[in-house]
Design a protein around this motif. Structure first.
Motif, short mmCIF file in Angstrom:
data_model
loop_
_atom_site.label_atom_id
_atom_site.label_comp_id
_atom_site.label_asym_id
_atom_site.label_seq_id
_atom_site.Cartn_x
_atom_site.Cartn_y
_atom_site.Cartn_z
N GLN A 52 25.12 10.38 6.19
CA GLN A 52 25.94 11.55 5.90
C GLN A 52 25.39 12.25 4.66
N PHE A 53 25.04 13.52 4.81
CA PHE A 53 24.45 14.27 3.70
C PHE A 53 25.40 15.32 3.17
N LYS A 54 25.23 15.65 1.90
CA LYS A 54 25.96 16.75 1.28
C LYS A 54 25.50 18.06 1.90
N GLY A 55 26.35 19.06 1.80
CA GLY A 55 25.96 20.40 2.21
C GLY A 55 25.94 20.59 3.72
N LEU A 56 25.25 21.65 4.11
CA LEU A 56 25.18 22.05 5.51
C LEU A 56 23.74 22.34 5.90
N LYS A 57 23.45 22.27 7.19
CA LYS A 57 22.14 22.68 7.67
C LYS A 57 21.93 24.16 7.34
N VAL A 58 20.72 24.53 6.99
CA VAL A 58 20.42 25.93 6.68
C VAL A 58 20.62 26.80 7.91
N ASP A 59 20.20 26.31 9.05
CA ASP A 59 20.32 27.04 10.31
C ASP A 59 21.11 26.16 11.27
N GLU A 60 22.20 26.66 11.77
CA GLU A 60 23.05 25.83 12.64
C GLU A 60 22.35 25.41 13.92
N THR A 61 21.23 26.04 14.28
CA THR A 61 20.50 25.66 15.48
C THR A 61 19.41 24.62 15.20
N GLN A 62 19.16 24.31 13.93
CA GLN A 62 18.13 23.31 13.63
C GLN A 62 18.59 21.94 14.10
N ILE A 63 17.65 21.14 14.56
CA ILE A 63 17.97 19.84 15.12
C ILE A 63 18.18 18.80 14.03
N LEU A 64 17.28 18.74 13.06
CA LEU A 64 17.35 17.74 12.00
C LEU A 64 18.23 18.23 10.84
N SER A 65 18.61 17.33 9.98
CA SER A 65 19.56 17.62 8.90
C SER A 65 18.97 18.47 7.78
N PHE A 66 17.67 18.46 7.60
CA PHE A 66 17.03 19.22 6.52
C PHE A 66 16.12 20.28 7.10
N PRO A 67 16.01 21.43 6.38
CA PRO A 67 16.53 21.78 5.07
C PRO A 67 18.04 22.02 5.12
N ARG A 68 18.65 21.99 3.90
CA ARG A 68 20.10 22.11 3.78
C ARG A 68 20.46 23.18 2.77
N MET A 69 21.73 23.53 2.77
CA MET A 69 22.26 24.41 1.73
C MET A 69 23.49 23.74 1.14
N PHE A 70 23.66 24.00 -0.15
CA PHE A 70 24.71 23.32 -0.91
C PHE A 70 25.49 24.34 -1.71
N PRO A 71 26.81 24.13 -1.88
CA PRO A 71 27.52 24.96 -2.84
C PRO A 71 26.81 24.85 -4.19
N SER A 72 26.65 25.91 -4.88
CA SER A 72 25.81 25.92 -6.09
C SER A 72 26.23 24.89 -7.13
N VAL A 73 27.50 24.49 -7.16
CA VAL A 73 27.94 23.51 -8.14
C VAL A 73 27.56 22.08 -7.78
N SER A 74 27.24 21.82 -6.49
CA SER A 74 26.95 20.45 -6.09
C SER A 74 25.52 20.27 -5.56
N ALA A 75 24.66 21.22 -5.85
CA ALA A 75 23.28 21.11 -5.35
C ALA A 75 22.55 19.97 -6.03
N PRO A 76 21.81 19.17 -5.24
CA PRO A 76 21.01 18.10 -5.84
C PRO A 76 19.92 18.67 -6.73
N ILE A 77 19.52 17.89 -7.71
CA ILE A 77 18.41 18.30 -8.58
C ILE A 77 17.13 18.22 -7.75
N ASN A 78 16.36 19.28 -7.78
CA ASN A 78 15.09 19.30 -7.05
C ASN A 78 14.00 19.70 -8.02
N ARG A 79 13.11 18.78 -8.30
CA ARG A 79 12.06 19.02 -9.27
C ARG A 79 11.06 20.07 -8.82
N GLU A 80 10.98 20.32 -7.53
CA GLU A 80 9.99 21.26 -7.01
C GLU A 80 10.49 22.70 -6.97
N ARG A 81 11.75 22.90 -7.20
CA ARG A 81 12.35 24.23 -7.20
C ARG A 81 12.14 24.97 -5.89
#
Length: 170
Positions: A52-81
Motif C-alpha cells: 500500500q503506497f501513499k498518494g495516487l497514481k499519476v495517470d488513472e490508466t497506468q497499470i503499475l503504482s508508480f509514478p505517483r502524486m502526493f498532497p504537497s504536505v505528505s510528499a516523500p523526500i526525493n533526492r533527485e527532484r
C-alpha cells in the motif's frame, strides 16, 4: 511472459544487469539465465505492487503504482527532484518512476533468487513460527504482523518513504 516496462516491471534486464554490476554478493543474479532473471523481476514487481503506497497514481490508466502524486504536505523526500509541483491543485507529481523503486525491484528479484524457494521461506509464508530439527530450533516472526511483505529488507527500506502507514525518520 516477457518483461514489459510499465506493464509488469519497472525495469528491464539491462537496467538490472547494470545495477548488479556495482553490487556485492549478487552471484545468484549473475549466474541466472535471461528467462530466470525475467521471472525474478516480474515476480518482484508483483510483490511490490501488493504493498500500500501513499498518494495516487499519476495517470488513472497506468497499470503499475508508480509514478505517483502526493498532497504537497505528505510528499516523500526525493533526492533527485523528479517532481513537478502543481500549485493549483496542491499535489506533488512524480515525472517518472523514482530510482528507489527501480532499485527495490532489483533487490527483491535478487532476494527471490537467493531465498525464494528454500525451506525457511516456505515455512514462514505458511505462518510457521517455530521449527525443531533434532536438537536445533528456529523461531520466526509471526506471519502478517509486519508491514514488510518482501524478502529483501533492502527493498523495503528503499520503498519505506512511499509506503502508507510508515513514517520515515529524517
Amino acid at each position: 511472459m516477457a518483461i514489459q516496462v510499465g506493464t509488469n516491471s519497472y525495469v528491464d534486464i539491462e537496467f538490472a544487469d547494470s545495477y548488479f554490476s556495482e553490487r556485492l554478493y549478487a552471484d545468484e543474479w549473475d549466474n541466472a539465465d535471461t528467462a530466470t532473471k525475467e521471472k525474478a523481476l516480474i515476480t518482484a514487481c508483483k510483490r511490490i505492487e501488493r504493498l500500500q503506497f501513499k498518494g495516487l497514481k499519476v495517470d488513472e490508466t497506468q497499470i503499475l503504482s508508480f509514478p505517483r502524486m502526493f498532497p504537497s504536505v505528505s510528499a516523500p523526500i526525493n533526492r533527485e527532484r523528479s517532481f513537478n509541483l502543481d500549485f493549483g491543485i496542491g499535489f506533488v507529481v512524480q515525472e517518472e518512476v523514482p530510482n528507489e523503486v527501480k532499485w527495490a525491484q532489483c533487490e527483491e528479484a535478487l532476494a527471490l533468487l537467493k531465498y525464494g524457494n528454500n525451506t525457511r521461506t516456505r515455512l514462514q509464508e505458511q505462518g510457521v513460527i517455530r521449527v525443531d530439527f533434532g536438537s536445533v530450533s528456529e523461531e520466526y516472526e509471526r506471519a502478517g504482523k509486519g508491514v514488510n511483505k518482501l524478502f529483501s529488507n533492502e527493498a523495503y527500506e528503499l520503498l519505506k518513504p512511499y509506503l502508507a502507514g510508515v513514517v520515515a525518520i529524517v
